[in-house]
Design an enzyme around this catalytic site. Structure first.
Site, PDB file in Angstrom:
ATOM      1  N   HIS A 144       0.831  -1.206   0.000  1.00  0.00           N
ATOM      2  CA  HIS A 144       0.000   0.000   0.000  1.00  0.00           C
ATOM      3  C   HIS A 144       0.861   1.250   0.000  1.00  0.00           C
ATOM      4  CE1 HIS A 144       0.651  -0.617   4.410  1.00  0.00           C
ATOM      5  NE2 HIS A 144       0.693   0.701   4.447  1.00  0.00           N
ATOM      6  N   HIS A 174       3.997   7.100   3.821  1.00  0.00           N
ATOM      7  CA  HIS A 174       4.939   5.989   3.647  1.00  0.00           C
ATOM      8  C   HIS A 174       4.475   5.069   2.535  1.00  0.00           C
ATOM      9  CE1 HIS A 174       2.162   4.004   6.645  1.00  0.00           C
ATOM     10  NE2 HIS A 174       2.397   2.943   5.911  1.00  0.00           N
ATOM     11  N   GLU A 233       7.881   0.957   4.877  1.00  0.00           N
ATOM     12  CA  GLU A 233       7.395  -0.097   5.771  1.00  0.00           C
ATOM     13  C   GLU A 233       7.585  -1.437   5.063  1.00  0.00           C
ATOM     14  OE1 GLU A 233       3.167   0.048   6.578  1.00  0.00           O
ATOM     15  OE2 GLU A 233       3.324  -1.315   8.291  1.00  0.00           O
TER      16      GLU A 233
END
Lengths: 134, 134
Positions: free
Chosen positions: A7, A79, A130
């Site tokens: 994502h 992010h 991430e």
């Protein structure tokens, strides 16, 4: 090592307005808002055919995105999350390569219930990365 | 209206270093650098299973990412690109919804040889959004 783009997360000051924008103006499929008190955010998922965008609004006093929105009040991309098959193996490879892992270095359970780690933006072209084990 | 996430673009000050980071530290499949003088950038494609990340380095005197890197010298996520089936229909819907399209409002041929438009970050939570007709 990295697999799918899981994502892209966008921090927003007003989740309802941002959701309406993606639903009505961009014509995307959006989820209901989901409070994640353990992670200090309320999330709406923008479901795209190949990945998702997550709209994040601060929740509670210690939200990890409060500082970001203080600097960028209109919001912005917060992010990007890549999938990995083995997060500890990924961490060890990153540390061996000189990259910094945020926090203790031990994976935590992220908002999707999977182990995650965050990498230092200074080591990744100003981008907060991430990693999520899937 | 919006379909697949076509790419996430990351502006970088040193394309060779950023490419090595994605290839060696993150273990991703990377392309050879591709100069796009008409677009003022040199691009490396990070090929992920479901989408791609594009690393952009300024090329020439009038690079559209020079200003971004002046403010963020380490780099950062520059824009996100969504696919649309009909870019003029998408533009008309966006304008009707009050969103601003950058430039003349006429689609230009982007770095992939397809018609593209950019939307004003102030209308999209501080995020520069590119639409690409596919």
């Amino acid at each position: 090592m990295i697999g799918r783009l899981n994502h892209v997360a966008i921090a927003v000051p007003d989740l309802a307005a941002a959701t309406a924008l993606y639903r009505d103006t961009l014509g995307a499929t959006v989820s209901a808002p989901q409070a994640e008190p353990d992670h200090g955010v309320t999330v709406v998922f923008i479901e795209l055919p190949n990945t998702k965008v997550e709209l994040l609004e601060p929740l509670g006093a210690d939200s990890p995105i409060a500082g970001f929105l203080a600097k960028a009040p209109a919001g912005g991309i917060h992010h990007i999350c890549y999938e990995v098959a083995d997060i500890r193996a990924a961490r060890d490879r990153l540390l061996a390569g000189g990259a910094r892992v945020l926090g203790s270095g031990e994976p935590k359970i992220g908002a999707h219930g999977k182990p995650v780690l965050f990498l230092h933006p200074k080591d990744f072209n100003g981008t907060l990365v991430e990693l999520e084990e899937v």
